[in-house]
Design a protein around this motif. Sequence first.
Motif, PDB file in Angstrom:
ATOM      1  N   ALA A   1     -84.662  -5.586  14.355  1.00  0.00           N
ATOM      2  CA  ALA A   1     -85.129  -6.185  13.102  1.00  0.00           C
ATOM      3  C   ALA A   1     -84.850  -5.283  11.912  1.00  0.00           C
ATOM      4  O   ALA A   1     -85.139  -5.650  10.776  1.00  0.00           O
TER       5      ALA A   1
ATOM      6  N   THR B   1     -81.968  -9.003  12.683  1.00  0.00           N
ATOM      7  CA  THR B   1     -82.662 -10.254  12.391  1.00  0.00           C
ATOM      8  C   THR B   1     -84.159 -10.032  12.463  1.00  0.00           C
ATOM      9  O   THR B   1     -84.615  -9.090  13.107  1.00  0.00           O
ATOM     10  N   ARG B   2     -84.923 -10.905  11.815  1.00  0.00           N
ATOM     11  CA  ARG B   2     -86.387 -10.752  11.833  1.00  0.00           C
ATOM     12  C   ARG B   2     -86.899 -10.846  13.282  1.00  0.00           C
ATOM     13  O   ARG B   2     -86.219 -11.423  14.143  1.00  0.00           O
TER      14      ARG B   2
ATOM     15  N   LEU C   1     -92.959 -14.378   5.498  1.00  0.00           N
ATOM     16  CA  LEU C   1     -92.590 -13.016   5.893  1.00  0.00           C
ATOM     17  C   LEU C   1     -93.130 -12.703   7.277  1.00  0.00           C
ATOM     18  O   LEU C   1     -94.106 -13.280   7.725  1.00  0.00           O
ATOM     19  N   GLU C   2     -92.454 -11.751   7.926  1.00  0.00           N
ATOM     20  CA  GLU C   2     -92.910 -11.307   9.244  1.00  0.00           C
ATOM     21  C   GLU C   2     -93.139  -9.815   9.224  1.00  0.00           C
ATOM     22  O   GLU C   2     -92.367  -9.069   8.615  1.00  0.00           O
TER      23      GLU C   2
ATOM     24  N   LEU D   1     -93.112  -6.158  10.864  1.00  0.00           N
ATOM     25  CA  LEU D   1     -92.502  -5.339  11.910  1.00  0.00           C
ATOM     26  C   LEU D   1     -93.450  -4.166  12.086  1.00  0.00           C
ATOM     27  O   LEU D   1     -93.531  -3.294  11.229  1.00  0.00           O
TER      28      LEU D   1
ATOM     29  N   ASP E   1     -83.781  -9.680   6.623  1.00  0.00           N
ATOM     30  CA  ASP E   1     -84.339 -10.545   5.583  1.00  0.00           C
ATOM     31  C   ASP E   1     -85.720 -11.051   6.012  1.00  0.00           C
ATOM     32  O   ASP E   1     -85.914 -11.487   7.140  1.00  0.00           O
TER      33      ASP E   1
ATOM     34  N   VAL F   1     -88.509  -9.383   6.391  1.00  0.00           N
ATOM     35  CA  VAL F   1     -89.310  -8.479   7.226  1.00  0.00           C
ATOM     36  C   VAL F   1     -90.098  -7.508   6.354  1.00  0.00           C
ATOM     37  O   VAL F   1     -89.580  -6.977   5.380  1.00  0.00           O
TER      38      VAL F   1
ATOM     39  N   ARG G   1     -92.156  -4.065   6.908  1.00  0.00           N
ATOM     40  CA  ARG G   1     -92.415  -3.055   7.937  1.00  0.00           C
ATOM     41  C   ARG G   1     -93.742  -2.379   7.635  1.00  0.00           C
ATOM     42  O   ARG G   1     -93.865  -1.640   6.663  1.00  0.00           O
TER      43      ARG G   1
ATOM     44  N   TYR H   1     -96.324  -8.254  15.169  1.00  0.00           N
ATOM     45  CA  TYR H   1     -95.061  -8.944  14.839  1.00  0.00           C
ATOM     46  C   TYR H   1     -95.334 -10.379  14.426  1.00  0.00           C
ATOM     47  O   TYR H   1     -94.626 -11.290  14.800  1.00  0.00           O
TER      48      TYR H   1
END
Lengths: 777, 428
Positions: free
Chosen positions: A404, A419-420, A678-679, A681, A750, A752, A754, A769
């Motif tokens: 990610a 990738t996310r 959004l995700e 990480l 894109d 993500v 953190r 996550y």
Amino acid sequence: MPLIEIDGQQLEVAAGSTVMDAAQRAGIYIPHFCYHKKLSIAANCRMCLVEVEKAPKPLPACATPVTDGMKVSTRSAKAITAQKGVMEFLLINHPLDCPICDQGGECQLQDLAVGYGGSASKYQEPKRVVKDKDLGPLIATDMTRCIHCSRCVRFGQEIAGLMELGMPGRGEHTEVMPFLETQVSHELSGNVIDLCPVGALTSKPFRFSARPWELSRRRSVSPHDGLGANLALHVMNNRVLRATPVDNEAVNECWLADRDRFSYQALTAEDRLTRPMVREGDRWIEVDWQKALAQAAGALKVIRDTHGAEAIGFLASPHQTVEEHYLFAKLAQGLGCENLDHRLDQADCSALPGAPWLGMPVAELDGLDRVLLIGSTLRKEQPLIAQRLRQAVKRGAQLNVVHAVDDDLLCKVTHKLITRPSGLARALAEIARALAEAGRDLGSVAAAVAGIAVSDEARAIAASLLSGERKAVLLGAVARQHPHRVDLHRLAEAIAGASGATLGVLVDSADAVGAAAVGCLPGPRGLGAAAMVAQPRKAYVLLGIEPYLDAHDVAAMRRALESSELVITLSAFKGAAQHYAQVILPVVPFAETDGAFVNMEGRVQNFRAAVKPAGESRPAWKVLRVLGNLLGLEGFAFDTAEAVRQAALPDGEASVRARLDNRAPVGELLLQAAVDGLERLGETPIYQGDMLARRAPALQATRDSEHAKLCWARGDLIQRLGLVEGQPVRIVQEGGESVMKLGRDDRLADGVVRVAGSHPLSSKLGPRYDAARLEKM
Amino acid sequence: MSLNVPNHKVCSWTQDYDQPASLATYTAHGGYEALRKILAEKTPAEDIIAQVKTSALRGRGGAGFPTGLKWSFMPRGYAGDKYVVCNTDEGEPGTFKDRDILLYNPHQLIEGMLIAGYTLGAKAGYNYIHGEIFEQYESWQQALEEARAAGFLGKNILGSGWDFDLFAHHGYGAYICGEETALLESIEGKKGQPRFKPPFPASFGLYGKPTTINNTETLASIPWIMRFGGQAFLELGKPNNGGSKLFSVSGHVNKPGNYEVRLGTPFAELLEMAGGVRAGHSLKAVIPGGSSAPVLPADVMMACTLDFDSIAKAGSMLGSGAVIVMDDSVCMVKALERLSYFYFEESCGQCTPCREGTGWLYRIVHRIEHGQGRPEDLDELLRIGRNIGGNTICALGEAAVGPVASFVKHFRQEFEYHIENKRCMVGH
């Protein structure tokens, strides 16, 4: 093979070896400083000059290739004159104040000066003085002592992959220094302390605290990642004052990660627990062991008798010893409880056929031709494994990455899919599909990936894996902690199978393999760690855990513990235990107990206690043994850690090997849909993975630790959300929110964000996550 | 003079003309004819190397290594790229001849490098130009452009189907970058530090590829040799010392400058060409081959002819042909102090004996010059010198020792006078 003669001794040596190699084979010591077996040849110190027949000048043994019939004298008058001449030059500008130098007593220059130096200096001129450098919290400098051997510089270039130290300047003005006055921040930087043959680079935390001859070296094993680096703990007055590597080519070679080297500082952390404690109402009182253990056993029995054994949850840290994992499992099972796990940081704890492992010996990593690395922040999870793969890449291996974030691995990455987190499985599915299109058999996942469109990069990764001889598909910690870990595992297995690669798991804790091998896992009807958190239990028994840091979903963990009736914690450190526990049993870290860790290749590495337990704390295996006895359970009559190990692993390493298995659970692929918005990480940062690293002040002062305090987002995202880099930002997840400073990292995929897991600043957040929002403050 | 008729002005003949550096001047007088012939006839590389061997051309940069032999070290049939490098890092104190080639006769160097590139099967050539000369760098660049426009460089040179190009690399002024492997490091963008040998550049050179490095004057002599033959070049000089050579005469002469004379010419003749020693003074000593060459007292030098073998026999070396003339006003202690300071400052610092030893030498000489010498200092200087010489990665260590050992050897009483009387015997 050339036949040569060294000091009258004839021997055959491999073509291409140097005079230094040959001398070592013959057991002849040639003095040297710049030569190091793991570094390139510099031939700059000139200490190893020897006489070679027919050569007009003395030649450096380290850089002179052997030729057939060569006659070498390392101790002839000509050789000795040259060596003594060099020693004199090395000493003229070197301070002759060994009594106040931290290296004194373990200094190569000091040692060799005894043999090759004069008894008084003939140098009557002013001596050189060099300004010290600030290399950060780990390495102290005394640059006037530098003899310019360039080992530290070559280490950065060749082993670490990052040239943080250089040697600008010319002649006498040559100085080792960090570039642009920055500090040294690489996760292997501490090795320059060992490499420096003089007192120029020394350990900052250890500095001036003891003389080497006052220290006893006790062998131990690093309790952090799954490598189990071999180390020596240096002890004085029952205190560990430093850690240094012990050579083991099969494991850590001659290196240590900074985490292995400096985490000993935590042994004397302020919140070290030294007496058992029990809660009485709102008060904590210190009690003796008898009372504490009786209270713990009594309370557990009450819970079991009133709510049943399934109302209890047993959670162990994967950093405990294999003996402790064994006894902890035995205790749970003895109480009839199947809720048992050591994988608190995982979102998905569904059962696997066996103990996940590297799938090959560690030492074989260097020889790989093709690698696919999945979901691993490798340098920070496994600093020395990253180093081995770096060497493989240098020899021509192709390293491919699915992750990610496009972190700099300090070596060439051939192809990558960034990738996310929710897209990782899809990325693997593309690679699998590309393999199928190349005519390879994907087995059970074939149908699920049949409709996947394959990107050029996925196709390139597949092509890379289809070439080469020795190949591996490696799953990292992000893949392990990932909510769709099973999908990732199944796809990795299919990719490995279809491309003829070995499937390996980069086990990231000291005894995760051991814990799995001895059954510190949920029983057939039991709950795994995630379920024990999601479905709160009445009581929890915690071994070596800081739940508000270690849990995958910290917010849920808080709710679970807050709603429980009883928490018994066996821990070396107080942490936040007083907020959630009723009984605190002080157990000892690795340095104070006998035990063993099983590393990622299934190697059982025993060690002995290097120091006595602090205060009244006791090794956890002893505490568990007494608890078992108090609860009236069978089979807890052990007198030694060896006896426990014998019971846990009756056939030693063979017992482990019988359990090693990297197959994925059988079943359908889910192929997660993309998460909206959004995700997060939420990897575990390098110095937050275990109780010791978290408490080592030197490690906490590093740049890596500073970076873990930030919420990272890509520049375009920061702009789109109208946020400001360097300013606080609110991170909102279902179940909790935190405020952190915003940092910019354009290497993220894109969408993500953190935000580290296992970190105090994120300890109010939800799953690592999962979806997250950023809000302006 | 020209390249149409054999004459002793091998490299300096263009200075007879108005626009010495121009392509027109060069081609009008036989320039590029040698190259043209080689390309047209597809002269085999062995034949060219044989001519160079016959010519007894020896490296003009200082070491005097036979050029033909050096060229024969390059691997034949090597599959990868190979390079030719010209060393114009003219940093040796007293030497100022190569810069004149760039300034007044750049095309002859270009032609020489082209022939070298052709002979050695190189992909490209680099000219490493000393960082402290600018006009010369410009002049060479301009000549490259002219040559490229005229079809002498680049793709399909003169319709022969052969591709080759040349590039200039401007250094930063470090003396050590004149050492051929430090020079390669510098071109590669690294710190200019010598590599240890083996491997030698012929097998592991620029970017790890087989590379031949020659001095500017050496390469500029090649067109002459190919035009008139190796034997003609040999006959310009004397056996084992073929050709003419540029001598940079500096110091206490009336007409300092570059003079190209046949090897084997008596030193006295060169001195006369340079206008002789200043009026009212007598010759005291000469450094015949650049600052690292051992100094020779006047009488020894006056008996020498200018060629590699004769000067070596006298205990020094022809080196780069930098003749530093000192008359009786020179304090040898002060002169040595300055020379030692140079090597102390220019040591790259990589290997121990040179990094530490050059500073030690300088500091002792400095003390003697400043009236703080001690009787044991002179033997100490020689002892330190012996510990440097032969123990270093490159020749800079020996270069630093050369002056010290020879000054003390030939002018010991002057040093002793300094130590004893805390002042100079020549009135400084």
